[in-house]
Design a protein around this motif. Structure first.
Motif, PDB file in Angstrom:
ATOM      1  N   MET A 319       0.839  -1.203   0.000  1.00  0.00           N
ATOM      2  CA  MET A 319       0.000   0.000   0.000  1.00  0.00           C
ATOM      3  C   MET A 319       0.881   1.263   0.000  1.00  0.00           C
ATOM      4  O   MET A 319       0.631   2.223  -0.712  1.00  0.00           O
ATOM      5  CB  MET A 319      -0.917  -0.037   1.233  1.00  0.00           C
ATOM      6  N   LEU A 320       1.970   1.209   0.784  1.00  0.00           N
ATOM      7  CA  LEU A 320       2.854   2.385   0.866  1.00  0.00           C
ATOM      8  C   LEU A 320       3.627   2.579  -0.443  1.00  0.00           C
ATOM      9  O   LEU A 320       3.949   3.702  -0.823  1.00  0.00           O
ATOM     10  CB  LEU A 320       3.807   2.241   2.058  1.00  0.00           C
ATOM     11  N   GLU A 321       3.908   1.463  -1.117  1.00  0.00           N
ATOM     12  CA  GLU A 321       4.563   1.565  -2.425  1.00  0.00           C
ATOM     13  C   GLU A 321       3.592   2.190  -3.432  1.00  0.00           C
ATOM     14  O   GLU A 321       3.960   3.078  -4.203  1.00  0.00           O
ATOM     15  CB  GLU A 321       4.978   0.163  -2.884  1.00  0.00           C
ATOM     16  N   ASP A 322       2.335   1.756  -3.361  1.00  0.00           N
ATOM     17  CA  ASP A 322       1.325   2.285  -4.288  1.00  0.00           C
ATOM     18  C   ASP A 322       1.169   3.796  -4.159  1.00  0.00           C
ATOM     19  O   ASP A 322       0.907   4.477  -5.142  1.00  0.00           O
ATOM     20  CB  ASP A 322      -0.046   1.631  -4.019  1.00  0.00           C
ATOM     21  N   ILE A 323       1.300   4.323  -2.940  1.00  0.00           N
ATOM     22  CA  ILE A 323       1.115   5.780  -2.791  1.00  0.00           C
ATOM     23  C   ILE A 323       2.451   6.533  -2.927  1.00  0.00           C
ATOM     24  O   ILE A 323       2.535   7.724  -2.643  1.00  0.00           O
ATOM     25  CB  ILE A 323       0.432   6.140  -1.446  1.00  0.00           C
ATOM     26  N   GLY A 324       3.475   5.811  -3.347  1.00  0.00           N
ATOM     27  CA  GLY A 324       4.747   6.473  -3.671  1.00  0.00           C
ATOM     28  C   GLY A 324       5.637   6.767  -2.486  1.00  0.00           C
ATOM     29  O   GLY A 324       6.591   7.549  -2.600  1.00  0.00           O
ATOM     30  N   HIS A 325       5.380   6.146  -1.350  1.00  0.00           N
ATOM     31  CA  HIS A 325       6.205   6.418  -0.169  1.00  0.00           C
ATOM     32  C   HIS A 325       7.364   5.435  -0.007  1.00  0.00           C
ATOM     33  O   HIS A 325       8.264   5.663   0.792  1.00  0.00           O
ATOM     34  CB  HIS A 325       5.336   6.434   1.098  1.00  0.00           C
ATOM     35  N   VAL A 326       7.326   4.322  -0.740  1.00  0.00           N
ATOM     36  CA  VAL A 326       8.438   3.369  -0.697  1.00  0.00           C
ATOM     37  C   VAL A 326       9.211   3.500  -2.006  1.00  0.00           C
ATOM     38  O   VAL A 326       8.634   3.396  -3.083  1.00  0.00           O
ATOM     39  CB  VAL A 326       7.924   1.918  -0.532  1.00  0.00           C
ATOM     40  N   HIS A 327      10.531   3.764  -1.897  1.00  0.00           N
ATOM     41  CA  HIS A 327      11.360   3.897  -3.102  1.00  0.00           C
ATOM     42  C   HIS A 327      11.939   2.539  -3.482  1.00  0.00           C
ATOM     43  O   HIS A 327      12.292   1.752  -2.605  1.00  0.00           O
ATOM     44  CB  HIS A 327      12.492   4.888  -2.840  1.00  0.00           C
ATOM     45  N   LEU A 332      21.635  -1.396  -4.923  1.00  0.00           N
ATOM     46  CA  LEU A 332      21.750  -0.536  -3.734  1.00  0.00           C
ATOM     47  C   LEU A 332      22.293   0.840  -4.121  1.00  0.00           C
ATOM     48  O   LEU A 332      21.882   1.863  -3.565  1.00  0.00           O
ATOM     49  CB  LEU A 332      22.679  -1.186  -2.709  1.00  0.00           C
ATOM     50  N   ASP A 333      23.217   0.846  -5.100  1.00  0.00           N
ATOM     51  CA  ASP A 333      23.788   2.141  -5.536  1.00  0.00           C
ATOM     52  C   ASP A 333      22.691   3.057  -6.073  1.00  0.00           C
ATOM     53  O   ASP A 333      22.610   4.232  -5.744  1.00  0.00           O
ATOM     54  CB  ASP A 333      24.814   1.913  -6.665  1.00  0.00           C
ATOM     55  N   GLU A 334      21.852   2.452  -6.912  1.00  0.00           N
ATOM     56  CA  GLU A 334      20.759   3.235  -7.501  1.00  0.00           C
ATOM     57  C   GLU A 334      19.785   3.704  -6.409  1.00  0.00           C
ATOM     58  O   GLU A 334      19.321   4.843  -6.413  1.00  0.00           O
ATOM     59  CB  GLU A 334      20.033   2.341  -8.507  1.00  0.00           C
ATOM     60  N   LEU A 335      19.530   2.817  -5.436  1.00  0.00           N
ATOM     61  CA  LEU A 335      18.615   3.172  -4.336  1.00  0.00           C
ATOM     62  C   LEU A 335      19.171   4.370  -3.563  1.00  0.00           C
ATOM     63  O   LEU A 335      18.437   5.314  -3.237  1.00  0.00           O
ATOM     64  CB  LEU A 335      18.434   1.980  -3.392  1.00  0.00           C
ATOM     65  N   ALA A 336      20.485   4.322  -3.308  1.00  0.00           N
ATOM     66  CA  ALA A 336      21.127   5.420  -2.574  1.00  0.00           C
ATOM     67  C   ALA A 336      20.937   6.733  -3.326  1.00  0.00           C
ATOM     68  O   ALA A 336      20.644   7.775  -2.731  1.00  0.00           O
ATOM     69  CB  ALA A 336      22.604   5.118  -2.369  1.00  0.00           C
ATOM     70  N   GLN A 381      20.259  -8.771   0.218  1.00  0.00           N
ATOM     71  CA  GLN A 381      21.096  -9.105  -0.946  1.00  0.00           C
ATOM     72  C   GLN A 381      20.329  -9.376  -2.244  1.00  0.00           C
ATOM     73  O   GLN A 381      20.909  -9.414  -3.309  1.00  0.00           O
ATOM     74  CB  GLN A 381      21.962 -10.324  -0.619  1.00  0.00           C
ATOM     75  N   THR A 382      19.009  -9.568  -2.149  1.00  0.00           N
ATOM     76  CA  THR A 382      18.275  -9.964  -3.356  1.00  0.00           C
ATOM     77  C   THR A 382      17.438  -8.799  -3.886  1.00  0.00           C
ATOM     78  O   THR A 382      16.433  -8.435  -3.284  1.00  0.00           O
ATOM     79  CB  THR A 382      17.342 -11.164  -3.018  1.00  0.00           C
ATOM     80  N   GLY A 383      17.904  -8.220  -5.008  1.00  0.00           N
ATOM     81  CA  GLY A 383      17.183  -7.088  -5.552  1.00  0.00           C
ATOM     82  C   GLY A 383      15.820  -7.474  -6.091  1.00  0.00           C
ATOM     83  O   GLY A 383      15.507  -8.654  -6.223  1.00  0.00           O
ATOM     84  N   PRO A 384      14.954  -6.497  -6.380  1.00  0.00           N
ATOM     85  CA  PRO A 384      15.215  -5.076  -6.181  1.00  0.00           C
ATOM     86  C   PRO A 384      15.301  -4.692  -4.693  1.00  0.00           C
ATOM     87  O   PRO A 384      14.877  -5.449  -3.837  1.00  0.00           O
ATOM     88  CB  PRO A 384      14.002  -4.404  -6.855  1.00  0.00           C
ATOM     89  N   PHE A 385      15.828  -3.475  -4.480  1.00  0.00           N
ATOM     90  CA  PHE A 385      16.004  -2.975  -3.114  1.00  0.00           C
ATOM     91  C   PHE A 385      15.029  -1.821  -2.865  1.00  0.00           C
ATOM     92  O   PHE A 385      14.603  -1.140  -3.798  1.00  0.00           O
ATOM     93  CB  PHE A 385      17.454  -2.520  -2.920  1.00  0.00           C
ATOM     94  N   TYR A 386      14.719  -1.621  -1.594  1.00  0.00           N
ATOM     95  CA  TYR A 386      13.664  -0.657  -1.238  1.00  0.00           C
ATOM     96  C   TYR A 386      14.114   0.227  -0.081  1.00  0.00           C
ATOM     97  O   TYR A 386      14.919  -0.196   0.767  1.00  0.00           O
ATOM     98  CB  TYR A 386      12.391  -1.393  -0.792  1.00  0.00           C
TER      99      TYR A 386
END
Ligand SMILES: Cc1cc2nc3c(=O)[nH]c(=O)nc-3n(C[C@H](O)[C@H](O)[C@H](O)COP(=O)(O)OP(=O)(O)OC[C@H]3O[C@@H](n4cnc5c(N)ncnc54)[C@H](O)[C@@H]3O)c2cc1C
Length: 461
Positions: A319-327, A332-336, A381-386
């Motif tokens: 639900m939090l991903e759906d409303i754009g609050h979880v990246h 991990l580099d891209e997440l950073a 260790q298992t992407g994707p990362f959040y």
């Protein structure tokens, strides 16, 4: 028993959250005339904003899911999470009466849809209720039992009789000020002071940096009223907000994610961990306030993401991903980069953590489990990362007036203040230094019920 005039009742209950409603229904069903006085225009208080979890053990739900729990383990967990600063007599009272409360709720049609392990628990003990329905249902039952509900009535004073017994309250409404007598007893169920800036300034000024939350009426009125009569206080030194809510959380929409109990780590804006993430979310709340910008990111991988529990407060990542609050990012580099922190630092932090999980080194913060020491740690260790950015939410205060095991208010000298009872978040002593999920709604309801029973016995004698 019964009303002698329109302003005289057997019991007056102050505040229509879970504690006040359970006290009021219990008293009304015992045949007492009861006024339930609520300062705002609606029932509910913080209870209506809560996750709806009640902590019980030895239940049908635990049995069904094969959870092995016991009164001893429950007590041990409450003492441990409370840093052994709890008043053990109140915990023993909880253990002695929690089955009665559980079955009372069931007899009222309350259903517990899910069983979760959460803050401070070493086994799953959080029973999820549809809390708003529970509160509405209790209100209906109170009215059907002949109770008087007075909304937009603010209690501004406690009235003592000649012998010092508390016998009434002064209420103010937009139109008038008058006295309501409660000849059997007065129950303070007015909640905490998460919105009481003056009291927070005195007892926990550092918490003013948290996001203000909790019921709009929770300004500590009850605490002040009892304080004025010399009530004792407990746990005032342990006030802490709760980690972690998105920085945009506000009164209209509340969210809280505990991905850390599923395997996430928490890093600050420097990409560094700062705490054992399995600790109580109150402890995490205090630690997060000390971080730059008071911000911590819950960082996890697809294995944790897969544990999302749709519709369950605290655990619904989807639900939090759906409303754009979880990246989300593939590496991990891209997440950073997405969340604006140093990539090499985040990478290094995750590597160190994974090494500790693999047993190659001791964890930097002594983390040994997912939640309260329970549950096997997982490498990230298992992407994707959040990443979920979160701050400390000033939800609750969990400290206040001292009571005995009948919910009678105890003064600073250890004597009972006759006629005065307190239940719920306005009280102190139960939680100690931190809090186990489900024990606040639980203790509010349970001590509300005990207060009502004691008043009923007093009126009958
Ligand atoms: C976001 C959030 C999630 C939570 N989740 C959980 C959970 O899942 N499980 C759990 O156990 N706990 C949870 N808690 C904590 C729990 O909800 C509260 O501690 C509990 O509901 C307090 O109940 P209460 O009846 O004591 O107070 P409240 O529910 O706050 O009710 C107090 C009432 O008293 C009224 N009042 C105040 N002053 C006066 C006055 N002078 N005169 C008349 N009325 C007055 C207020 O307006 C309010 O309606 C959560 C809290 C929050 C904010």
């Amino acid at each position: 028993m019964g009303t002698t005039d329109s302003s005289t009742y057997d019991a007056v209950v102050i505040g229509a959250g879970i504690s006040g409603l359970v006290a009021a229904v219990t008293a009304a069903e015992a045949g007492l005339s009861v006024a339930l006085v609520e300062k705002t225009g609606a029932i509910g208080g913080s209870s209506a904003m809560s996750g709806g979890f009640f902590a019980f053990s030895g239940t049908e739900e635990q049995q069904r899911e094969g959870v092995r729990d016991s009164a001893e383990l429950f007590l041990q967990d409450m003492l441990e999470v409370g840093g052994y600063a709890n008043d053990e007599s109140l915990l023993q009272a909880y253990l002695a009466h929690q089955a009665d409360l559980y079955f009372w709720f069931k007899s009222k049609g309350v259903e517990f849809s899910t069983l979760e392990i959460s803050s401070g628990q070493s086994v799953a003990r959080s029973h999820l209720s549809a809390i708003r329905d529970v509160l509405r249902h209790l209100t209906k039952q109170f009215l059907e039992a002949g109770g008087t509900l007075l909304v937009n009535h603010c209690v501004t004073e406690l009235v003592r009789g000649d012998a010092g017994r508390v016998e009434g309250v002064v209420v103010t409404t937009p139109d008038e000020t008058r006295v309501l007598n409660g000849i059997g007893g007065i129950v303070l169920a007015s909640g905490g002071f998460s919105r009481g800036v003056d009291l927070l300034k005195i007892f926990a000024p550092e918490q003013l940096a948290g996001i203000p939350y909790g019921g709009l009426g929770n300004t500590g009125d009850g605490l002040k009223l009892a304080w004025k009569l010399g009530a004792g206080m407990a746990d005032m030194a342990y006030i802490s907000g709760t980690y972690g809510s998105h920085p945009e959380t506000g009164p209209e929409f509340h969210e809280l994610l505990t991905a850390y109990y599923m395997g996430a780590i928490i890093v600050n804006i420097n990409g560094e961990r700062f705490v054992d993430e399995s600790k109580s979310y109150k402890t995490l709340g205090s630690e997060c306030l000390k971080q730059p910008e008071g911000l911590g990111f819950e960082v996890f991988d697809s294995v944790v993401r897969a544990k999302s529990h749709p519709g369950v407060p605290l655990n619904d990542i989807g639900m939090l991903e759906d409303i754009g609050h979880v990246h989300k990012a593939d590496s991990l580099d891209e997440l950073a980069m997405v969340i604006g922190i140093n990539a090499a630092r985040l990478q290094g932090t995750v590597e160190r953590y994974n090494e500790a999980v693999a047993g190659k080194r001791a964890d930097d913060f002594g983390r040994t489990g997912l939640c309260n020491g329970a549950g096997e740690l997982l490498p990230i260790q298992t992407g994707p990362f959040y990443a979920y950015p979160a701050k400390t939410l000033m939800t609750t205060t969990y400290c206040g007036i001292t009571i005995d095991t009948d919910a009678r208010v105890i003064d600073v000298s250890g004597d009972v203040i006759e006629g005065l009872y307190a239940a719920g978040e306005v009280t102190g002593g139960f939680h100690g230094k931190a809090y186990m999920t489900g024990t606040s709604l639980g203790k509010g309801a349970l001590f509300g019920r005990l207060a009502a029973k004691h008043i009923a016995a007093t009126v009958a004698s």
